[in-house]
Motif scaffolding. Structure first.
Motif, PDB file in Angstrom:
ATOM      1  N   ARG A 249     103.785  76.853   2.556  1.00 48.85           N
ATOM      2  CA  ARG A 249     105.156  76.779   3.060  1.00 48.85           C
ATOM      3  C   ARG A 249     105.676  75.345   3.007  1.00 48.85           C
ATOM      4  N   ARG A 250     104.819  74.402   3.386  1.00 45.93           N
ATOM      5  CA  ARG A 250     105.231  73.000   3.324  1.00 45.93           C
ATOM      6  C   ARG A 250     105.528  72.599   1.883  1.00 45.93           C
ATOM      7  N   SER A 251     104.680  73.043   0.956  1.00 45.91           N
ATOM      8  CA  SER A 251     104.887  72.734  -0.455  1.00 45.91           C
ATOM      9  C   SER A 251     106.196  73.326  -0.958  1.00 45.91           C
ATOM     10  N   LEU A 252     106.522  74.549  -0.519  1.00 46.27           N
ATOM     11  CA  LEU A 252     107.770  75.196  -0.921  1.00 46.27           C
ATOM     12  C   LEU A 252     108.976  74.377  -0.469  1.00 46.27           C
ATOM     13  N   LEU A 253     108.935  73.890   0.767  1.00 49.98           N
ATOM     14  CA  LEU A 253     110.045  73.088   1.287  1.00 49.98           C
ATOM     15  C   LEU A 253     110.150  71.750   0.566  1.00 49.98           C
ATOM     16  N   LEU A 254     109.007  71.120   0.300  1.00 55.49           N
ATOM     17  CA  LEU A 254     109.028  69.829  -0.382  1.00 55.49           C
ATOM     18  C   LEU A 254     109.558  69.966  -1.806  1.00 55.49           C
ATOM     19  N   ARG A 255     109.149  71.026  -2.500  1.00 56.90           N
ATOM     20  CA  ARG A 255     109.611  71.212  -3.878  1.00 56.90           C
ATOM     21  C   ARG A 255     111.109  71.473  -3.933  1.00 56.90           C
ATOM     22  N   SER A 256     111.623  72.120  -2.913  1.00 53.03           N
ATOM     23  CA  SER A 256     113.057  72.429  -2.894  1.00 53.03           C
ATOM     24  C   SER A 256     113.887  71.264  -2.373  1.00 53.03           C
ATOM     25  N   GLY A 257     113.231  70.331  -1.676  1.00 54.34           N
ATOM     26  CA  GLY A 257     113.958  69.195  -1.114  1.00 54.34           C
ATOM     27  C   GLY A 257     114.626  69.508   0.212  1.00 54.34           C
ATOM     28  N   ILE A 258     114.316  70.673   0.800  1.00 61.89           N
ATOM     29  CA  ILE A 258     114.942  71.086   2.063  1.00 61.89           C
ATOM     30  C   ILE A 258     114.237  70.420   3.244  1.00 61.89           C
ATOM     31  N   THR A 259     115.019  69.858   4.160  1.00 65.41           N
ATOM     32  CA  THR A 259     114.484  69.292   5.398  1.00 65.41           C
ATOM     33  C   THR A 259     115.281  69.844   6.577  1.00 65.41           C
ATOM     34  N   PHE A 260     114.852  69.479   7.794  1.00 61.33           N
ATOM     35  CA  PHE A 260     115.497  69.998   8.996  1.00 61.33           C
ATOM     36  C   PHE A 260     115.710  68.862   9.993  1.00 61.33           C
ATOM     37  N   ALA A 261     116.915  68.785  10.543  1.00 58.40           N
ATOM     38  CA  ALA A 261     117.207  67.835  11.612  1.00 58.40           C
ATOM     39  C   ALA A 261     117.029  68.581  12.930  1.00 58.40           C
ATOM     40  N   LEU A 262     116.218  68.010  13.825  1.00 57.06           N
ATOM     41  CA  LEU A 262     115.858  68.750  15.036  1.00 57.06           C
ATOM     42  C   LEU A 262     115.714  67.802  16.223  1.00 57.06           C
ATOM     43  N   ARG A 263     116.245  68.230  17.380  1.00 56.97           N
ATOM     44  CA  ARG A 263     116.019  67.484  18.615  1.00 56.97           C
ATOM     45  C   ARG A 263     116.149  68.431  19.803  1.00 56.97           C
ATOM     46  N   VAL A 264     115.531  68.040  20.903  1.00 60.32           N
ATOM     47  CA  VAL A 264     115.606  68.802  22.149  1.00 60.32           C
ATOM     48  C   VAL A 264     116.202  67.901  23.220  1.00 60.32           C
ATOM     49  N   ASP A 265     117.196  68.410  23.930  1.00 59.73           N
ATOM     50  CA  ASP A 265     117.862  67.634  24.981  1.00 59.73           C
ATOM     51  C   ASP A 265     117.573  68.277  26.335  1.00 59.73           C
ATOM     52  N   THR A 266     116.871  67.565  27.198  1.00 65.55           N
ATOM     53  CA  THR A 266     116.566  68.069  28.545  1.00 65.55           C
ATOM     54  C   THR A 266     117.291  67.262  29.617  1.00 65.55           C
ATOM     55  N   GLY A 267     118.263  66.466  29.175  1.00 69.50           N
ATOM     56  CA  GLY A 267     119.009  65.666  30.143  1.00 69.50           C
ATOM     57  C   GLY A 267     118.167  64.593  30.794  1.00 69.50           C
TER      58      GLY A 267
ATOM     59  N   TYR B 127     100.037  68.025   8.743  1.00 69.99           N
ATOM     60  CA  TYR B 127     100.640  69.105   9.507  1.00 69.99           C
ATOM     61  C   TYR B 127     101.730  69.763   8.659  1.00 69.99           C
ATOM     62  N   ALA B 128     102.036  71.013   8.993  1.00 66.18           N
ATOM     63  CA  ALA B 128     102.984  71.781   8.180  1.00 66.18           C
ATOM     64  C   ALA B 128     104.359  71.128   8.110  1.00 66.18           C
ATOM     65  N   LEU B 129     104.751  70.397   9.157  1.00 72.25           N
ATOM     66  CA  LEU B 129     106.099  69.827   9.195  1.00 72.25           C
ATOM     67  C   LEU B 129     106.126  68.333   8.872  1.00 72.25           C
ATOM     68  N   THR B 130     105.011  67.792   8.388  1.00 66.14           N
ATOM     69  CA  THR B 130     104.983  66.379   8.021  1.00 66.14           C
ATOM     70  C   THR B 130     105.990  66.104   6.905  1.00 66.14           C
ATOM     71  N   GLY B 131     106.925  65.203   7.173  1.00 68.33           N
ATOM     72  CA  GLY B 131     107.936  64.863   6.179  1.00 68.33           C
ATOM     73  C   GLY B 131     109.041  65.889   6.050  1.00 68.33           C
ATOM     74  N   ILE B 132     109.013  66.938   6.883  1.00 63.94           N
ATOM     75  CA  ILE B 132     109.993  68.023   6.782  1.00 63.94           C
ATOM     76  C   ILE B 132     111.057  67.932   7.871  1.00 63.94           C
ATOM     77  N   VAL B 133     110.654  67.557   9.083  1.00 63.69           N
ATOM     78  CA  VAL B 133     111.592  67.484  10.212  1.00 63.69           C
ATOM     79  C   VAL B 133     111.998  66.032  10.437  1.00 63.69           C
ATOM     80  N   VAL B 134     113.313  65.805  10.538  1.00 71.58           N
ATOM     81  CA  VAL B 134     113.833  64.450  10.699  1.00 71.58           C
ATOM     82  C   VAL B 134     114.692  64.367  11.953  1.00 71.58           C
ATOM     83  N   CYS B 135     114.962  63.139  12.355  1.00 72.58           N
ATOM     84  CA  CYS B 135     115.856  62.907  13.490  1.00 72.58           C
ATOM     85  C   CYS B 135     117.297  63.166  13.047  1.00 72.58           C
TER      86      CYS B 135
END
Length: 513
Positions: free
Chosen positions: A464-482, A299-307
């Motif tokens: 796009r995934r390759s571009l992010l991996l080569r740059s080392g950029i990742t994203f921390a992401l979460r959703v809070d629904t209470g 998937y495009a975000l495999t290894g890209i989005v972290v907790c």
């Protein structure tokens, strides 16, 4: 009138020795004996290329004559040129002798004048059987010794050769050597390039399968003149074993370990297929196996989005819902979410956060990425290898680690002493190398042209995934629904952060968050 003896002619030729008498000559000897005894040859049990260590009852041709009741009744005697044509193991031959006695059969060795129908023949057969077994052991010892010597000389000792090489007969002297196979080397280099560029093993697998590239076993079959099966596909295990083997460096391998000379240096079987720097980078990048995305194309975000809490990559979870349309036709809807790894849910404060729909996460990541770096010039990490001395130092350190690990596995003092000598020689070499000035291998960011927005908008999902991996950029992401279920009317609050490596942030001139 004496009944005619019905003879089963036995012929065996082993590939393990060059001193074997040909099939034709063995048949001729048996036929001459039958003619002199007025015997009738009713069949032949010819095993060409079968070792004398194989149980006679399990050989392809003789075996059925000893086990099939219908065939057993068709002959009275098994006649062979020599006793070792029946087998070289004393245990197995005595088993055959007992079977012959129980079934009223006679075993005859023409050259040794042995006939098991007499007590003297049975006694002599037992003695010769022991000698035959000793000869077989001598053959095995010579083979082991020869293979070890060939490995020490960097020659190919036979058997399975590493992918990327092809056996070639040595012109000046006996034996074979391994030369680089251009096709195999090209495939290996392409896989290494994919891994180093951040495209990863799954990308390489899909590319190879789409191109119809033969897997290693089938390619080697074609090199031997066989017909390869082009339908067989590449898999993760095949690729990972290939790129993690030190055979890529041209090292001689035995049972998974590197063969080394008296100085502790690896014995070379051929020209390295990739450089030591490339090999080390690939090992580093494939140390951890992705267990959360086993698809050929991630998937495009495999290894890209972290907790945002534990910084572990979120994994993908796929669910399906079946609904009935107004027409009455069933329709299956597929949904993919990003969720926290199950094994760490209770160890992280955000371990039980609301699953994030993949399409929503992709849009959120795109917005974060373009807002932060979209208008900046693209720079990518380029590996700058050190000088040759730097590679020599890493090779010496790796050799020391391997040799020191082996000492604890050795039982004999002779083997331990040889390892100590190799360690001392390698330590002296390392000291000399460390005393010399050198340039360390390092990463360097270099501009590649265009902006991140240009590359993002012109790339596919994989690009796009390759571009992010080569740059080392990742994203921390979460959703809070209470703690409530996420719905369209109550999507919850999304918390996101782009994580840019410090050295890249400095190179791009981005302020610290």
């Amino acid at each position: 009138m004496t009944p005619t003896i019905r003879v089963l002619g036995r012929v065996r030729l082993s590939r393990t020795t060059e001193e074997s008498t040909s099939v034709e000559r063995q048949r001729e000897v048996v036929e001459q004996w039958a003619s002199m005894q007025d015997a009738q040859i009713v069949g032949w049990a010819i095993d060409d290329g079968v070792s004398g260590s194989v149980d006679p009852f399990h050989t392809p041709s003789l075996g059925p004559w000893l086990t099939d009741p219908e065939k057993i009744g068709q002959y009275d005697a098994v006649v062979a040129w020599k006793l070792d044509r029946l087998g070289r193991s004393a245990v197995l031959l005595n088993k055959l002798f007992g079977w012959a006695n129980d079934n009223g059969k006679t075993l005859v060795s023409v050259s040794e004048s042995i006939d098991l129908s007499t007590w003297s023949g049975r006694m002599l057969a037992s003695v010769i059987a022991g000698l035959a077994e000793g000869e077989l052991e001598a053959i095995r010892e010579r083979q082991v010794s020869s293979r070890a010597k060939l490995r020490e000389l960097g020659r190919w000792a036979g058997g399975t050769f590493p992918y990327g090489y092809v056996p070639v007969r040595v012109e000046d002297g006996a034996g074979w050597r391994l030369e680089v196979d251009p096709v195999g080397r090209s495939v290996i280099q392409s896989i290494v390039d994919d891994v180093i560029a951040g495209r990863g093993v799954p990308y390489a697998i899909k590319r190879l399968n789409d191109a119809g590239t033969l897997i290693p076993t089938e390619h080697k079959k074609s090199l031997r003149g066989g017909t390869p099966d082009a339908s067989k596909r590449w898999f993760q295990q095949t690729v990972r074993q290939l790129i993690r083997s030190q055979a890529l460096l041209g090292y001689s391998m035995k049972a998974g370990a590197t063969v080394r000379d008296d100085n502790g240096d690896p014995v070379m079987i051929g020209e390295p297929l990739i450089s030591l720097a490339e090999f080390e980078r690939v090992q580093k990048m494939t140390e951890k196996k992705m267990t959360y995305d086993r698809r050929e194309v991630p998937y495009a975000l495999t290894g890209i989005v972290v907790c945002p809490g534990c910084r572990r990559p979120l994994r993908h979870s796929k669910t399906q819902t079946k609904r009935t349309m107004k027409s009455g036709e069933p329709k299956v809807y597929e949904f993919v979410y990003l969720i926290h790894p199950d094994e760490y849910k209770d160890r992280c404060e955000y371990g039980r956060s609301t699953p994030i729909p993949l399409d929503y996460a992709e849009l959120f990541v795109e917005e974060l990425f373009l807002d932060e770096v979209g208008d900046l010039s693209v720079v990518e990490r380029v590996w700058m290898p050190g000088d040759s001395r730097d590679e020599e130092i890493r090779a010496a350190v790796a050799a020391l680690d391997e040799l020191q690990a082996l000492i604890g596995t050795m039982a004999s003092e002779t083997a331990k002493q040889r390892l100590r000598s190799q360690i001392q020689a390698k330590d002296a070499e390392l000291s000399a190398l460390e005393a010399s000035p050198r340039v360390e291998a390092h990463w360097k960011y270099e501009p590649v042209g265009g902006t991140y927005r240009d590359q993002w908008e012109s790339s596919t999902s994989e690009g796009r995934r390759s571009l992010l991996l080569r740059s080392g950029i990742t994203f921390a992401l979460r959703v809070d629904t209470g703690g409530q279920r996420r719905t369209k009317s109550a999507p919850g609050a999304t918390y996101g952060e782009i994580l840019v490596p410090a050295d890249l942030r400095e190179r791009l001139g981005i302020s610290q968050p």
